[in-house]
Design an enzyme around this catalytic site. Sequence first.
Site, PDB file in Angstrom:
ATOM      1  N   LYS A  83       0.854  -1.186   0.000  1.00 15.94           N
ATOM      2  CA  LYS A  83       0.000   0.000   0.000  1.00 15.94           C
ATOM      3  C   LYS A  83       0.891   1.237   0.000  1.00 15.94           C
ATOM      4  O   LYS A  83       1.773   1.391   0.852  1.00 15.94           O
ATOM      5  CB  LYS A  83      -0.860  -0.004   1.267  1.00 15.94           C
ATOM      6  CG  LYS A  83      -2.348   0.054   0.988  1.00 15.94           C
ATOM      7  CD  LYS A  83      -3.119  -0.079   2.284  1.00 15.94           C
ATOM      8  CE  LYS A  83      -4.534   0.409   2.116  1.00 15.94           C
ATOM      9  NZ  LYS A  83      -5.292   0.309   3.366  1.00 15.94           N
TER      10      LYS A  83
HETATM   11  O1  G3P Z   1      -8.085   0.723   5.129  1.00 13.46           O
HETATM   12  C1  G3P Z   1      -8.294   2.055   5.080  1.00 13.46           C
HETATM   13  C2  G3P Z   1      -9.689   2.583   5.306  1.00 13.46           C
HETATM   14  O2  G3P Z   1     -10.648   1.654   5.021  1.00 13.46           O
HETATM   15  C3  G3P Z   1      -9.859   3.340   6.568  1.00 13.46           C
HETATM   16  O3  G3P Z   1     -11.195   3.526   6.955  1.00 13.46           O
HETATM   17  O4  G3P Z   1     -12.883   4.149   8.653  1.00 13.46           O
HETATM   18  O5  G3P Z   1     -10.455   4.746   9.027  1.00 13.46           O
HETATM   19  O6  G3P Z   1     -11.808   5.919   7.302  1.00 13.46           O
HETATM   20  P1  G3P Z   1     -11.598   4.649   8.046  1.00 13.46           P
END
Ligand code: G3P
Length: 217
Positions: A83
Amino acid sequence: MKFFIDTANIDEIKEAHSMGMVDGVTTNPSLIAKEGRDFEEIIEEICEIVDGPISAEVVSTDTEGMLEEARKLSKIHENIVVKIPMLVNGLKATRKLSEEGIKTNVTLVFSPLQALMAAKAGATYVSPFIGRLDDISQEGLLLVEHIVEIYGNYAFDTEIIVASIRNPLHVLESALMGADIATIPFSVLNKLAAHPLTDKGLKAFLDDWNKAKGAQS
Ligand code: G3P
């Protein structure tokens, strides 16, 4: 639609895997930090459980640092996807890694043009963060719609991982748009399976069954 699970928690991964719902896993530095364990150890463990793409993120912000981390991570297992944050330095790293045959997931994507650039750089996957756009009153799902259209217009091979999913509607709408993958937190995955009429219907079936059994005995 492929379902990835968006967590670094081994118990959640095992549980979702046993449901047959894990085609891959995405992690990020925050999710890894939450587990309070060694990064590589967690990634190795995930690779033993899931036979699919496992995203592990670099923490360098310069191209050379990203490349060094990416090459090291890619050696952990053949399923590792590195990533890379959506920065100019990240695009440079993505292009180089693509030439080296190392799979990449360009993350922290918040605009269709960032997604277009990631695809042009040779990203294997791109991760639009839709919940975080909703959080600032921008329409996260519109971003997915635009990326699906742009990638379709030019037949890019880059797959779209809809990320920062917060609720079942995010998954439904992404599936209707034809996004390749949804990376889903464990809590949301369980919500997808639930319906009040399923519970009500099952209760009625079992009550009727038990009543009839009681009458026979
Ligand atoms: O994996 C990254 C992403 O899905 C993060 O989600 O909920 O932290 O915005 P969030």
